[in-house]
Motif scaffolding. Structure first.
Motif, short mmCIF file in Angstrom:
data_model
loop_
_atom_site.label_atom_id
_atom_site.label_comp_id
_atom_site.label_asym_id
_atom_site.label_seq_id
_atom_site.Cartn_x
_atom_site.Cartn_y
_atom_site.Cartn_z
N ILE A 74 0.58 -1.02 -0.23
CA ILE A 74 0.15 -0.31 0.09
C ILE A 74 0.68 0.95 0.04
CG2 ILE A 74 -1.81 1.42 1.81
CD1 ILE A 74 -2.60 -1.54 2.64
N CYS A 75 0.45 1.56 -1.56
CA CYS A 75 1.58 3.44 -1.78
C CYS A 75 1.00 3.89 -0.02
CB CYS A 75 1.63 3.84 -2.12
SG CYS A 75 2.33 5.46 -2.55
N ARG A 76 2.56 4.69 0.92
CA ARG A 76 1.40 5.84 2.19
C ARG A 76 1.36 6.79 1.58
NH1 ARG A 76 3.42 4.79 6.78
NH2 ARG A 76 1.74 5.96 7.28
N HIS A 77 1.21 7.14 0.00
CA HIS A 77 0.39 8.80 -0.28
C HIS A 77 -1.33 8.10 -0.24
CE1 HIS A 77 -0.36 11.66 -3.69
NE2 HIS A 77 -0.57 11.77 -2.47
N ARG A 78 -1.54 7.58 -1.72
CA ARG A 78 -3.08 7.66 -0.95
C ARG A 78 -3.30 5.76 -1.86
NH1 ARG A 78 -5.03 11.67 -4.91
NH2 ARG A 78 -6.66 10.37 -5.64
N GLY A 79 -2.38 4.89 -1.17
CA GLY A 79 -3.29 3.43 -0.78
C GLY A 79 -3.32 2.85 -2.42
N THR A 80 -1.84 2.62 -3.50
CA THR A 80 -2.17 2.51 -4.28
C THR A 80 -1.24 1.24 -4.13
OG1 THR A 80 -2.20 4.46 -5.83
CG2 THR A 80 -1.33 2.77 -6.85
N GLN A 81 -1.48 0.33 -5.25
CA GLN A 81 -0.48 -1.17 -4.72
C GLN A 81 0.09 -0.84 -5.78
OE1 GLN A 81 -2.37 -5.13 -5.98
NE2 GLN A 81 -3.74 -4.78 -3.62
N VAL A 94 8.63 1.79 -6.91
CA VAL A 94 8.92 3.24 -7.16
C VAL A 94 7.01 3.15 -7.20
CG1 VAL A 94 8.13 5.40 -8.74
CG2 VAL A 94 10.75 3.67 -8.84
N CYS A 95 6.37 3.50 -6.76
CA CYS A 95 4.28 3.92 -6.86
C CYS A 95 4.09 3.90 -8.41
CB CYS A 95 3.76 4.43 -5.61
SG CYS A 95 2.40 4.31 -5.91
N PRO A 96 3.43 3.59 -9.00
CA PRO A 96 2.97 3.81 -10.69
C PRO A 96 2.39 5.06 -10.56
CG PRO A 96 1.81 2.33 -9.76
CD PRO A 96 2.63 2.36 -8.55
N TYR A 97 1.32 5.32 -9.16
CA TYR A 97 0.64 6.76 -9.76
C TYR A 97 1.30 8.56 -9.52
CZ TYR A 97 -3.99 8.88 -8.10
OH TYR A 97 -5.29 9.69 -8.46
N HIS A 98 1.92 8.11 -8.46
CA HIS A 98 2.60 9.93 -8.18
C HIS A 98 4.21 9.41 -8.07
CE1 HIS A 98 -1.90 10.51 -6.48
NE2 HIS A 98 -1.52 10.90 -7.68
N ASP A 99 4.43 8.66 -8.28
CA ASP A 99 6.45 8.36 -8.75
C ASP A 99 6.61 8.68 -7.40
OD1 ASP A 99 6.44 7.18 -10.78
OD2 ASP A 99 7.27 9.53 -11.53
N TRP A 100 5.66 8.22 -5.89
CA TRP A 100 6.28 8.31 -4.50
C TRP A 100 7.59 6.98 -5.05
CZ3 TRP A 100 3.87 9.57 0.62
CH2 TRP A 100 3.73 10.80 0.38
S1 FES Z 1 -0.29 6.56 -4.21
FE1 FES Z 1 1.70 6.31 -4.79
S2 FES Z 1 2.92 7.58 -5.12
FE2 FES Z 1 1.01 8.49 -5.20
#
Ligand code: FES
Ligand SMILES: [Fe+2]
Length: 384
Positions: A74-81, A94-100
């Motif tokens: 779970i990404c600690r930003h908005r939770g994307t796998q 690397v999170c696929p959503y916002h690259d955290w």
């Molecule tokens: S949800 Fe992962 S970087 Fe935004």
């Protein structure tokens, strides 16, 4: 039905209702150790595997220090796998959503446009949430709770009743994985696995090499232990007649087929060692994945053994399986797994009928089935 007869423990709704399914996901599959694969699946830094453990998706990754770690996926930003299935990352996740971006040890190391968008946020406050990971008998296991402790607290008591196999010395050849989508509740699949009563009947042709009259089975804590020897005719000539090289000494030949709570079967025989991984998908849908290890022997040793055993098996198979392969009938397939899937799906179908009611349960052959049902009931009630 008279009260003196042994009856199944769980109501029909336990096998059909979404409410039961959700409770089991929350109270059983989210609170027990979950099988995640073979040790060699994650054996290099950056290699990872993800697995569903009840409500939790968890991944295991090997760090740069070669240690295994498990994190909630779970990404600690908005939770994307973050990661899917199995793979190899370079040195960061690397999170696929916002690259955290997280390092292999779970720390958040970079956030795009950090100064402007997240002033005052301390990255060290938003690391990945750890889960537990352990290795046991060549298998990877995860637990959603970081403080789950050692896996031996969960499996230690059953271990002496497993087969004498040296699992670490066995190997998996490419493509041993099989996947079955079974249109039945996961408990029907597990109950079938621990039902000793059906072996001599449903599998009268396919498992005839085992002596079902000498089954030794019992529960050890929540786990089911099962052993049965070979029939004397086969046992006497095992070194010639095993279709594969033996993985345990001939004098110990037989099958250990435990079911580890809540749904990991092992099938440890004289010639192979397999996992039978049960994953509930819906009240009436279950995925079963198997993988198999065999002897670490040359292809020539395998061919030699197959040729040596051919004469022994050809005669027996010819008589038993006349018509095998002539139709799509699973009962004529010669495959005990197809027989099991067929029986499970037929059973599930009948549960929808208003005329269905549970019949009496076998005193000995279905004792394990009743015990597993009791365990499910206790865990769902929160009493376990
Ligand atoms: S949800 Fe992962 S970087 Fe935004
Ligand atoms: Fe079976």
């Amino acid at each position: 039905m008279a009260n003196s007869k042994l009856m199944p423990v769980l109501p029909v709704a336990a096998y059909t209702s979404p409410e039961w399914f959700d409770l089991e996901q929350e109270r059983i599959f989210s609170r027990t150790w979950a099988y995640a694969g073979f040790a060699e699946d994650v054996s290099e830094p950056g290699q990872y595997v993800s697995v569903q453990a009840g409500l939790n998706n968890i991944f295991i990754v090997m760090g740069r220090d070669r240690r295994l770690r498990a994190f909630h996926n779970i990404c600690r930003h908005r939770g994307t796998q973050l990661l899917r299935a199995v793979g190899h990352t370079q040195s960061a996740i690397v999170c696929p959503y916002h690259d955290w971006t997280y390092d292999l040890e779970g720390a958040l190391v970079s956030v795009p446009d950090r100064e402007r968008q997240f002033p005052g946020v301390d990255l060290s406050d938003v690391a990945l949430k750890p889960a537990s990971v352990d290795l046991w008998r060549g298998m990877l296991w995860v637990h959603p709770d970081e403080g789950a402790g050692s896996i031996m607290e969960w499996f230690g008591d059953i271990e002496p009743r497993l087969g004498p196999h040296r699992v670490d010395e066995l190997v998996e050849f490419p493509d041993t994985r099989t996947e079955h989508l079974v249109e039945a509740n996961w408990k029907i699949v597990v109950e079938n696995y621990i039902d000793g009563y059906h072996l001599a009947h449903l599998h009268s042709g396919t498992l005839a090499m085992y002596d079902h009259s000498r089954i030794a089975s019992r529960f050890v804590g929540p786990h089911f232990a099962f052993w049965e020897p070979l029939v004397p005719e086969y046992a006497k000539r095992i070194e010639q007649n095993s279709p594969y090289p033996l993985v345990i000494p001939a004098e110990q030949a037989g099958a250990w087929v435990p079911m580890l709570f809540p749904g990991i079967g092992l099938a440890e025989t004289e010639s192979s060692w397999s996992v039978f991984h049960v994953t509930p998908l819906a009240p009436d849908r279950t995925r079963v994945v198997t993988r198999t290890r065999t002897a670490n022997a040359s292809i020539w040793a395998y061919m030699h053994q197959a040729v040596r055993s051919y004469g022994f098996w050809a005669g027996r198979i010819r008589g038993k399986f006349d018509g095998v392969g002539d139709s799509d009938d699973p009962m004529a397939s010669g495959d005990f797994m197809a027989e099991d899937v067929y029986a499970c799906e037929q059973q599930q179908r009948s549960l929808q009928s208003p005329y269905f009611e549970h019949g009496p349960s076998a005193v000995r052959g279905e004792a394990g089935v009743r015990r597993h049902q009791q365990l499910v009931q206790e865990w769902v009630a929160g009493d376990a």
